[in-house]
Write a protein that holds these residues in place. Structure first.
Motif, mmCIF file in Angstrom:
data_model
loop_
_atom_site.group_PDB
_atom_site.id
_atom_site.type_symbol
_atom_site.label_atom_id
_atom_site.label_comp_id
_atom_site.label_asym_id
_atom_site.label_seq_id
_atom_site.Cartn_x
_atom_site.Cartn_y
_atom_site.Cartn_z
ATOM 1 N N ILE A 416 0.825 -1.202 0.000
ATOM 2 C CA ILE A 416 0.000 0.000 0.000
ATOM 3 C C ILE A 416 0.858 1.250 0.000
ATOM 4 N N TYR A 417 1.867 1.331 0.871
ATOM 5 C CA TYR A 417 2.604 2.583 1.007
ATOM 6 C C TYR A 417 3.316 2.973 -0.277
ATOM 7 N N PRO A 418 3.867 2.052 -1.012
ATOM 8 C CA PRO A 418 4.477 2.540 -2.269
ATOM 9 C C PRO A 418 3.425 3.055 -3.221
ATOM 10 N N ASN A 419 2.224 2.523 -3.185
ATOM 11 C CA ASN A 419 1.180 2.961 -4.112
ATOM 12 C C ASN A 419 0.575 4.276 -3.700
ATOM 13 N N ASN A 429 -14.895 10.103 -9.126
ATOM 14 C CA ASN A 429 -14.458 8.803 -9.633
ATOM 15 C C ASN A 429 -14.083 7.902 -8.474
ATOM 16 N N ASN A 430 -13.463 8.440 -7.488
ATOM 17 C CA ASN A 430 -13.036 7.639 -6.357
ATOM 18 C C ASN A 430 -13.831 8.104 -5.153
ATOM 19 N N VAL A 431 -14.598 7.270 -4.622
ATOM 20 C CA VAL A 431 -15.447 7.583 -3.469
ATOM 21 C C VAL A 431 -15.124 6.570 -2.400
ATOM 22 N N VAL A 432 -14.861 7.094 -1.213
ATOM 23 C CA VAL A 432 -14.599 6.225 -0.063
ATOM 24 C C VAL A 432 -15.720 6.462 0.917
ATOM 25 N N ASN A 433 -16.485 5.454 1.122
ATOM 26 C CA ASN A 433 -17.594 5.548 2.053
ATOM 27 C C ASN A 433 -17.020 5.407 3.456
ATOM 28 N N LEU A 434 -17.015 6.565 4.161
ATOM 29 C CA LEU A 434 -16.452 6.545 5.505
ATOM 30 C C LEU A 434 -17.488 6.274 6.565
ATOM 31 N N GLY A 435 -18.740 6.202 6.146
ATOM 32 C CA GLY A 435 -19.802 5.925 7.115
ATOM 33 C C GLY A 435 -20.134 4.475 7.155
ATOM 34 N N GLY A 436 -20.597 3.960 8.290
ATOM 35 C CA GLY A 436 -20.967 2.567 8.420
ATOM 36 C C GLY A 436 -22.388 2.437 8.860
ATOM 37 N N GLN A 437 -22.767 1.294 9.215
ATOM 38 C CA GLN A 437 -24.128 1.020 9.648
ATOM 39 C C GLN A 437 -24.260 1.402 11.118
ATOM 40 N N LEU A 447 -5.486 2.224 9.579
ATOM 41 C CA LEU A 447 -5.043 1.111 8.723
ATOM 42 C C LEU A 447 -6.109 0.768 7.687
ATOM 43 N N ASP A 448 -7.399 0.869 8.135
ATOM 44 C CA ASP A 448 -8.484 0.578 7.179
ATOM 45 C C ASP A 448 -8.524 1.632 6.090
ATOM 46 N N VAL A 449 -8.286 2.893 6.491
ATOM 47 C CA VAL A 449 -8.314 3.954 5.454
ATOM 48 C C VAL A 449 -7.185 3.735 4.476
ATOM 49 N N LEU A 450 -6.042 3.423 5.038
ATOM 50 C CA LEU A 450 -4.909 3.190 4.131
ATOM 51 C C LEU A 450 -5.124 1.977 3.235
ATOM 52 N N SER A 451 -5.756 0.997 3.808
ATOM 53 C CA SER A 451 -6.046 -0.205 2.981
ATOM 54 C C SER A 451 -6.973 0.138 1.849
ATOM 55 N N SER A 452 -7.937 1.025 2.109
ATOM 56 C CA SER A 452 -8.868 1.420 1.032
ATOM 57 C C SER A 452 -8.145 2.158 -0.058
ATOM 58 N N PHE A 453 -7.284 3.094 0.338
ATOM 59 C CA PHE A 453 -6.526 3.836 -0.673
ATOM 60 C C PHE A 453 -5.606 2.895 -1.449
ATOM 61 N N ALA A 454 -5.029 1.955 -0.703
ATOM 62 C CA ALA A 454 -4.171 0.987 -1.402
ATOM 63 C C ALA A 454 -4.971 0.162 -2.417
ATOM 64 N N ALA A 455 -6.206 -0.193 -2.033
ATOM 65 C CA ALA A 455 -7.059 -0.959 -2.975
ATOM 66 C C ALA A 455 -7.398 -0.143 -4.199
ATOM 67 N N ILE A 456 -7.635 1.201 -3.965
ATOM 68 C CA ILE A 456 -7.947 2.072 -5.108
ATOM 69 C C ILE A 456 -6.753 2.145 -6.039
ATOM 70 N N SER A 457 -5.577 2.294 -5.480
ATOM 71 C CA SER A 457 -4.370 2.363 -6.307
ATOM 72 C C SER A 457 -4.185 1.060 -7.086
ATOM 73 N N MET A 459 -6.513 -0.929 -8.034
ATOM 74 C CA MET A 459 -7.528 -0.974 -9.097
ATOM 75 C C MET A 459 -7.123 -0.143 -10.286
ATOM 76 N N GLU A 460 -6.485 1.027 -9.994
ATOM 77 C CA GLU A 460 -6.035 1.882 -11.093
ATOM 78 C C GLU A 460 -4.963 1.173 -11.912
ATOM 79 N N LYS A 461 -4.085 0.524 -11.223
ATOM 80 C CA LYS A 461 -3.043 -0.214 -11.951
ATOM 81 C C LYS A 461 -3.620 -1.345 -12.789
#
Length: 480
Positions: A416-419, A429-437, A447-457, A459-461
């Protein structure tokens, strides 16, 4: 006054005088030769072919007969030679050919008292037997007496007697050949002995002509009683004959020729009248037959017309029947054709369905094979997955949980960190739903936020790699 000879011409008398003795001698010799020939000619005679010679020596009374040509000795001045023709012809009536004796035609009377004139010729032949010739010469003493006294009278007598055996009507209406045969038979074998009696004569005539008579052209026979001279018959059925005057002399009859025959005027009128009646009757019969034939012809023509009309009607009927039959045949052919087409389509459909069935069966077999292969492959994958899961489970079981969690976080951070270093967020285009139930945060920790950004990166690749893979001809999945 006599004229004097010219002085330059010689005297003829003086020239002849030396030859007078010679001429006298020649004349004497000529007379002697002629007398000698005449004397020698009285010692022989010549016979010719076709003649018979009767020789008689008057000095000795000897006789001889010569029938062949030649030269024979004779007693001069005491012999007599009588010549006979071996074949002679006696004619009664006008004769065109040369005959030995020709007299007037013979007047005969027939059995029905009619008379007629007959022109006839007889040809006789003398015998070659010398004794017969001597008998002829002894009784007739010459050829002319033989012809006149025997041949002519005998021939006339036979004709007259034979004519009484026929009626005048039957003689002139066809009995001429029978009359001729009877003459020859009597002159050769003897004259018939006859008697006069009443006999039935069968007459043949045509039926009377009348209206409605179908037998008008048929013959009818009738009998008539007539007095005739009839030859007598013996018990054997042979003719009773008188002595034949020619037989005792050996004379033969070689030919009898009948020429023109003329009936008396009354008989000629009767025959002419019958001829006219026969001609009229023939004409009437012909007219009747013509009328009948014309009626038959008209009837046949009408029958022909009826037959033609009937045939034409039958022809039209047959043509109509043929036309209908042709239409039926064409309809049947069309129906058969349609049936064939339908059957053909049906057969093609059956063939198509059969092909489709075969294809479906083949596809089913292929699908079944693919199913079995997929099933086998899935089972193999499953077995492989189960085996790997067991390996992983065994591996995970072998690891320390805290150490494993730390390693996992390490690996995530390495990804994640290199991405995140070059990441840019574009909204929306990129939406991170920060709200939950229930008012709870979906990403409670950093860590969860970073994981989401890492997943977005990530996906872009992956998107960029997908675009590149579509542009490139070949695509290879990177090894994990």
């Amino acid at each position: 006054m006599a004229k004097a000879n010219p002085p330059d011409m010689p005297d003829v008398s003086n020239l002849i005088k030396p030859f007078v003795p010679l001429i006298s001698k020649l004349v004497v010799i000529l007379f002697v030769v002629m007398f000698g020939l005449m004397f020698l000619g009285s010692w022989y005679f010549e016979t010719q072919a076709g003649h018979t010679y009767f020789y008689q020596n008057t000095l000795t009374g000897g006789t001889n007969v010569y029938t062949e040509p030649g030269v024979h000795l004779r007693m001069p001045y005491f012999s007599r030679i009588t010549e006979y023709k071996q074949v002679m012809t006696v004619g009664f009536g006008d004769q065109e050919s040369i005959v030995t004796r020709s007299t007037r035609e013979i007047n005969v009377r027939f059995a029905d008292t009619y008379t007629g004139m007959i022109t006839i010729t007889f040809r006789f032949k003398l015998p070659v037997d010398k004794e017969k010739v001597k008998t002829i010469h002894r009784e007739f003493r010459g050829f002319d007496n033989l012809v006149d006294a025997l041949l002519t009278k005998t021939a006339r007598d036979v004709v007259v007697n034979t004519s009484t055996q026929y009626t005048g009507e039957e003689f002139f209406q066809g009995a001429l050949n029978q009359f001729k045969a009877a003459l020859i038979d009597q002159l050769r074998y003897g004259i018939y002995k006859t008697e006069r009696k009443q006999v039935e004569v069968e007459q043949t005539g045509l039926a009377p002509v009348g209206l409605g008579q179908e037998d008008s052209n048929q013959l009818r026979k009738s009998t008539t009683l007539v007095w005739k001279t009839v030859p007598l018959m013996d018990s054997s059925g042979n003719f009773v004959r008188l002595d034949n005057p020619l037989e005792r002399y050996g004379i033969e009859v070689t030919q009898v020729t009948i020429g023109d025959t003329r009936p008396e005027q009354q008989l000629e009128k009767l025959l002419a009248e019958k001829k006219r009646l026969v001609a009229d009757r023939i004409k009437t019969v012909q007219e009747q037959e013509t009328a009948k034939e014309q009626a038959k012809t008209a009837q046949l023509k009408a029958e022909i017309e009826r037959t033609k009309a009937k045939q034409e009607a039958l022809k039209q009927k047959e043509l109509a029947v043929i036309a209908k039959q042709r239409e039926v045949e064409e309809a049947e052919k069309q129906a058969d054709k349609e049936k064939i087409e339908q059957q053909k389509l049906k057969d093609l459909a059956v063939i198509q369905k059969a092909k489709e069935l075969e294809i479906a069966q083949a596809n089913r077999d292929i699908q079944a094979a693919n199913y079995e292969a997929a099933k086998f492959e899935a089972q193999a994958i499953r077995e492989k997955g189960l085996a790997e899961a067991d390996v992983t489970k065994a591996r995970y079981n072998a690891l320390d949980p805290e150490i494993y969690a730390a390693e996992l976080q390490r690996d995530v951070a390495n990804i994640i960190y290199p991405n995140l270093r070059n990441i840019r967020i574009d909204m929306p285009n990129n939406v991170v739903n920060l709200g939950g139930q229930d008012g709870k945060a979906a990403l409670p920790t950093n860590l969860d936020v970073l994981s989401s950004f890492a997943a977005i990166s990530t996906m872009e690749k992956l998107k960029q790699q997908a675009i590149e893979s579509e542009a490139s001809p070949a695509y290879s999945v990177p090894n994990r």
